[in-house]
Design a protein around this motif. Sequence first.
Motif, mmCIF file in Angstrom:
data_model
loop_
_atom_site.group_PDB
_atom_site.id
_atom_site.type_symbol
_atom_site.label_atom_id
_atom_site.label_comp_id
_atom_site.label_asym_id
_atom_site.label_seq_id
_atom_site.Cartn_x
_atom_site.Cartn_y
_atom_site.Cartn_z
ATOM 1 N N GLU A 288 29.573 49.491 15.988
ATOM 2 C CA GLU A 288 30.060 50.356 17.068
ATOM 3 C C GLU A 288 30.289 51.767 16.556
ATOM 4 N N GLY A 289 29.756 52.723 17.267
ATOM 5 C CA GLY A 289 29.988 54.109 16.877
ATOM 6 C C GLY A 289 28.984 54.662 15.883
ATOM 7 N N LEU A 290 28.119 53.808 15.370
ATOM 8 C CA LEU A 290 27.104 54.321 14.449
ATOM 9 C C LEU A 290 25.946 54.886 15.254
ATOM 10 N N ILE A 291 25.377 55.975 14.761
ATOM 11 C CA ILE A 291 24.251 56.575 15.474
ATOM 12 C C ILE A 291 23.057 55.644 15.412
ATOM 13 N N GLU A 292 22.395 55.554 16.548
ATOM 14 C CA GLU A 292 21.270 54.623 16.650
ATOM 15 C C GLU A 292 20.157 55.013 15.695
ATOM 16 N N ARG A 293 19.563 54.017 15.100
ATOM 17 C CA ARG A 293 18.458 54.259 14.188
ATOM 18 C C ARG A 293 17.199 54.630 14.954
ATOM 19 N N LEU A 294 16.447 55.564 14.416
ATOM 20 C CA LEU A 294 15.149 55.859 14.994
ATOM 21 C C LEU A 294 14.119 54.960 14.331
ATOM 22 N N PRO A 295 13.061 54.648 15.028
ATOM 23 C CA PRO A 295 12.020 53.860 14.355
ATOM 24 C C PRO A 295 11.416 54.663 13.212
ATOM 25 N N GLU A 296 10.835 53.990 12.266
ATOM 26 C CA GLU A 296 10.230 54.651 11.114
ATOM 27 C C GLU A 296 9.182 55.655 11.571
ATOM 28 N N ALA A 297 9.116 56.776 10.858
ATOM 29 C CA ALA A 297 8.133 57.793 11.229
ATOM 30 C C ALA A 297 6.725 57.225 11.084
ATOM 31 N N PRO A 298 5.914 57.365 12.107
ATOM 32 C CA PRO A 298 4.549 56.859 11.985
ATOM 33 C C PRO A 298 3.748 57.740 11.034
ATOM 34 N N THR A 299 2.983 57.141 10.159
ATOM 35 C CA THR A 299 2.139 57.955 9.292
ATOM 36 C C THR A 299 0.789 58.115 9.958
ATOM 37 N N SER A 300 0.197 59.268 9.794
ATOM 38 C CA SER A 300 -1.066 59.496 10.492
ATOM 39 C C SER A 300 -2.144 58.632 9.860
ATOM 40 N N SER A 301 -2.985 58.095 10.714
ATOM 41 C CA SER A 301 -3.967 57.145 10.213
ATOM 42 C C SER A 301 -5.155 57.842 9.578
ATOM 43 N N GLU A 302 -5.452 59.049 10.047
ATOM 44 C CA GLU A 302 -6.629 59.731 9.501
ATOM 45 C C GLU A 302 -6.236 60.657 8.369
ATOM 46 N N PRO A 303 -6.986 60.634 7.302
ATOM 47 C CA PRO A 303 -6.732 61.644 6.265
ATOM 48 C C PRO A 303 -7.152 63.006 6.792
ATOM 49 N N SER A 304 -6.440 64.052 6.358
ATOM 50 C CA SER A 304 -6.789 65.379 6.850
ATOM 51 C C SER A 304 -8.032 65.866 6.131
ATOM 52 N N ALA A 305 -8.587 66.947 6.633
ATOM 53 C CA ALA A 305 -9.766 67.528 5.994
ATOM 54 C C ALA A 305 -9.471 67.855 4.542
ATOM 55 N N ALA A 306 -8.281 68.406 4.315
ATOM 56 C CA ALA A 306 -7.934 68.782 2.949
ATOM 57 C C ALA A 306 -7.932 67.565 2.040
ATOM 58 N N GLU A 307 -7.500 66.428 2.567
ATOM 59 C CA GLU A 307 -7.473 65.221 1.737
ATOM 60 C C GLU A 307 -8.879 64.726 1.449
ATOM 61 N N LEU A 308 -9.761 64.807 2.446
ATOM 62 C CA LEU A 308 -11.131 64.343 2.240
ATOM 63 C C LEU A 308 -11.876 65.241 1.277
ATOM 64 N N LEU A 309 -11.773 66.546 1.507
ATOM 65 C CA LEU A 309 -12.513 67.477 0.667
ATOM 66 C C LEU A 309 -12.009 67.466 -0.764
#
Lengths: 468, 432
Positions: A288-309
């Motif tokens: 009681e009184g604790l701030i509600e937890r947010l769901p875990e941050a979703p990680t993006s499924s696609e690698p960015s261009a910088a990651e691929l290159l």
Amino acid sequence: MAAPHARGAIDFKSRILPVFEKKCFDCHGAPREEGGEVKSPRAGLRLDSAKGILRGGEGGAVISPGSPDDSVLFQMVSQRSSHDDFMPKEGDGLGPLEKLYLKKWIAEGAVFDGWIGNEEGLGDASAAPSGSKAKDAGAPGEGAQVAMVPKKTPETTPVPAMKDPPRAMKGTPATVNFQREVLPFLKRSCVDCHRAPYEEGGRVKKPKAGLRFDAARAIIQGSGEGPVLVPGDPDESEMLARVSLPEDDDDFMPPDGDATPLSAAEKEVLKRWIAEGADFGGWVGNEEGLIERLPEAPTSSEPSAAELLAKQVKGASAQDLAAVTATGASITQVAVGNPLLRVEYITGESAVTDADVAKIGAIAGNVTELDLSETGVSDEGLAMLSGFDKLTYLDLHNTAITDVTIDHIQKLGYLEYLNLYGTSVSDASLPKIAKLRKLKAVYLWKTSVTEEGAGKLRQALRDAKISF
Amino acid sequence: MFKKQDELSRRTFMADTARKCLGVSVLPMFASKGIAATGGAANFAPMRPKAAKSVIFLNMSGGMSHLDTFDPKEKKDVMGPNTAIATNADGVRLSQYLPKLAGHADKIAVINSMTTRQGAHRQGQYILHRSYAPRGTIVHPVMGSWVMRLSGKRNSTIPGFVMVGTRDGTSTSGYLGPKFAAVPIGDPHSGIEDSHLPSGVSEDDFDRRLKLAEAMNTRFKKQFDHKKVQGYENLYRDAIQLMKAEDLKAFDINEEPSDVAAEYGESRFGQGCLLARRLIEHDVRYVEVTYGSWDTHYDNFTNVEEKCVVLDEALSALLADLDRRGLLESTVVALGTEFGRTPKIVEHHQMGRDHYPKAFSHIIAGGGIKGGQTYGETDSKGMEVENNPVTPQMFNATIAYALGLPLEQEIYSPSGRPFTISDKAKPVTALF
């Protein structure tokens, strides 16, 4: 699922040796010939003799008799199997019972019961094999990027003396049961002051220091000033430290008269509970009184261009980099761990010439972001852009470039961001820009581009933002 | 005074945390000091590519009414004379007091589920800026100071953290020390005070005087080696460098073409936003612009409507101006307030609204955040947050996440307590 209690001290020959033989000797045995090559023990570590086990390998000792948590050998086999450091590298890892026996065996003093093993080739057993790998060290500077920091590995730790005397483990359970053993004294000594806000005598009483011990999440969250519990690390856990102070210390908890302090046994239980990972065993407590937890941050499924290159990049030489920074440019990595570079001029842009910028050509294969806005570059100086095959970001706003420069960049297929505002680029360039299919944003304010031309470009690059 | 048990292990813990959070960071080629020195201070590499580079934080101080700005409702009993209007984004509705912004709703994300426990101005502003509740013994640094601490300046010749609309930046950096304090600018029209060479002193003269002052200072420092002395010197040195830099023009809004300046409106806030844009163009890391007097206990609707004229014009101009220069992708524009205002109208205070921390609204835009969206909702009266609550700490975590800063990096106060930029709150990554 609880592991069965081991009765009596662990017998090395029947419990530990078979595991080592099966899962460790292959890589950590005596040097042998195989397929015309000599196979040396990995990391210089021999596990096929008592001497070898105690001596350790290139990184130093792997067993700290009496202390499994300080024993590298135990740490390595206890990692998650996906972890880089997980041992064994090949074949099945140790099962939960095998790990438990190993842990207890070390805790009981790593006694070999007379077993010697294969001492052939050990040589002078008192000297551990040399060869500590030097890693680049760097201190986190203020605001500056942290250079590679030395790992906290046993490479720099000498063989430690036996720390705590081995405890008799006869019949003792391996893990602390939170609800049965810790919660009772938390309730007795802590929760009265450290619980959810409540009303008393017409006033709302808030948890002291903003710290609550009446819910698992609250304990983990800690106080207004930070965590009080570091699972696995009793030394860093303030909740243990505070109750372990001398009773007359100002910061001793619980404060005099407010509640009964923890007994020596209770402190020991708390310490063990934290060391074993602070497992609440499913206990939730009063949320009681604790701030509600947010769901875990979703990680993006696609690698960015910088990651691929980044996969195709070779390092640039220090000399080439120095030549670029000598012109006043600023070079940064586009992200931690990514070798691709961003090159820009942050100050003194107006003094930058084609000759300066030419130096960047030497590292063209590493540059993914280039900002030459407000500089004195011209079309000739930018002819080199055609070689910047990894460019995803190009900013040329407020420069003297013309449509000629767009010719230079028309094959840069990875371009995502192109800023041309304040230049004399015209409609003539737009069909070339339209061919860069990865573009996400094109900036054309204050150029010679017309409304009509911009409209056509929008049609051609439907997913891009064309700012006009 | 209680101390952590092992000083040495605490420092290795810090280094270890840095390693764990920042990962394998710098390639061997960067390890040489030569590159770091000549490349200026802009060597920070973010946690992920395409992170934002700068922040403009618009501080609506006083507790801005949420129903009358970003979370308008249908029920007349809570809306009074105010109504909602549609915008150029399907996901966003605004109050009728913000018509210009309605044409830029596609650039912003509206968060209607802000919630806090602080119902008083000082505490509310404190936690909004600093992510921790005020405690008597310590002054926590504001976001701008944290950002400076974790990522440094981009432009080495001018201050990295500027606050427009305040006179006093001294308490901004708290235990981080004066080096990370904001440079305050009271009036956007007057630029930076004391930044012009006194007439009759050439630059050479000035350099010589400075060297003499430094020589004298060294002795003083040796006797009183205190962080604050170092800090003030750094601030002073910042100011000196400012005088010689062509970047000084960034602070002079009179350099701006009049048609662009006019877009922002003539108000101090509007011109402050213009200044912010100029500073961002010159790679200042963090600019805060304050717009106060939102504390509309009395005559809420008249006052809010008047203030919204200013806000509407300035914010719309800022978003459009950043966007056409290609700066919106690399700049986070965040607008916040300490709490909202009561949906129930206080009729006997000429239709006023009182403080309401349970639910209120912020805006965040740019820096990779998807525009044209509303995140989180309140009920039909704007009284309770129905889903996706966001605390001030989470809002700050979101800004830090946008910048690619290491959210878990702990910095220790001089008294040995660890802190993080947003008190370990999680960012709202769904906004990106």
